[in-house]
Design an enzyme around this catalytic site. Structure first.
Site, PDB file in Angstrom:
ATOM      1  N   ASP A 122      30.893 -11.534  13.471  1.00 24.63           N
ATOM      2  CA  ASP A 122      32.046 -10.725  13.085  1.00 24.63           C
ATOM      3  C   ASP A 122      31.796 -10.158  11.697  1.00 24.63           C
ATOM      4  OD1 ASP A 122      33.511 -11.269  15.423  1.00 24.63           O
ATOM      5  OD2 ASP A 122      34.448 -13.033  14.557  1.00 24.63           O
ATOM      6  N   ASP A 141      35.489  -6.759  19.686  1.00 25.61           N
ATOM      7  CA  ASP A 141      36.920  -7.041  19.555  1.00 25.61           C
ATOM      8  C   ASP A 141      37.718  -5.741  19.500  1.00 25.61           C
ATOM      9  OD1 ASP A 141      36.238  -9.768  19.355  1.00 25.61           O
ATOM     10  OD2 ASP A 141      36.188  -9.688  17.165  1.00 25.61           O
TER      11      ASP A 141
END
Length: 167
Positions: A122, A141
């Site tokens: 991330d 995401d």
């Protein structure tokens, strides 16, 4: 363009963009907050973290068996079903079809990370105010979230359309 080719290309595009962005981050950043890069002051930053859990790190402290079930097996089954659904359901509107492809592409990309790396890379962080900010997330995401918003939008438009047709 053939519908199934369109589905395949859109899913592959979502996976590719996510994996390319993660490769760039892993190759060019320092993991953790010391490696943060301010894109727009401290409102939009790149901060590389490795997430061993699901959304916002939830489940990162689960035992390995539960992680296997809830972060690999169950998502793979759900993604497989969604692919089956979008291929077989020929009357999906274009917005819903694109939305499902984004969700599947993002989901596959994150499952791929869990299989290959044991965690998900991330790196995006957005802060609107000190109290309104995101967790650290990635392109996959973003694909899943965009797909969900598109599905909600499509559902609202579809309900309004049906309501107007009935009236």
């Amino acid at each position: 363009m053939n519908r199934n080719v369109f589905i395949t290309l859109l899913i592959a595009f979502n996976i590719a963009i996510d994996q390319i962005s993660k490769k760039i981050v892993r190759s060019n950043m320092i993991e953790g907050a010391r490696g943060e890069i301010d894109i727009i002051k401290d409102y939009f930053q790149l901060i590389w973290v490795e997430n061993k859990g699901a959304f916002l790190g939830m489940g990162s402290d689960m035992n390995p068996t539960l992680k296997l079930i809830f972060l690999l097996i169950l998502p793979t089954i759900v993604l497989g079903y969604v692919i089956y659904y979008i291929v077989k359901t020929k009357d999906l509107d274009r917005t819903s079809l694109i939305a499902f492809c984004c969700i599947v592409g993002g989901g596959i990309a994150n499952v791929f990370d869990r299989i290959v790396y044991g965690q998900v890379t991330d790196f995006f962080f957005i802060k609107i105010t000190d109290t309104i900010k995101t967790g650290i997330f990635n392109v996959a995401d973003l694909s899943v979230t965009t797909g969900m918003i598109m599905l909600l939008f499509s559902g609202v438009v579809s309900k309004k359309k049906n309501k107007n047709e009935i009236a």
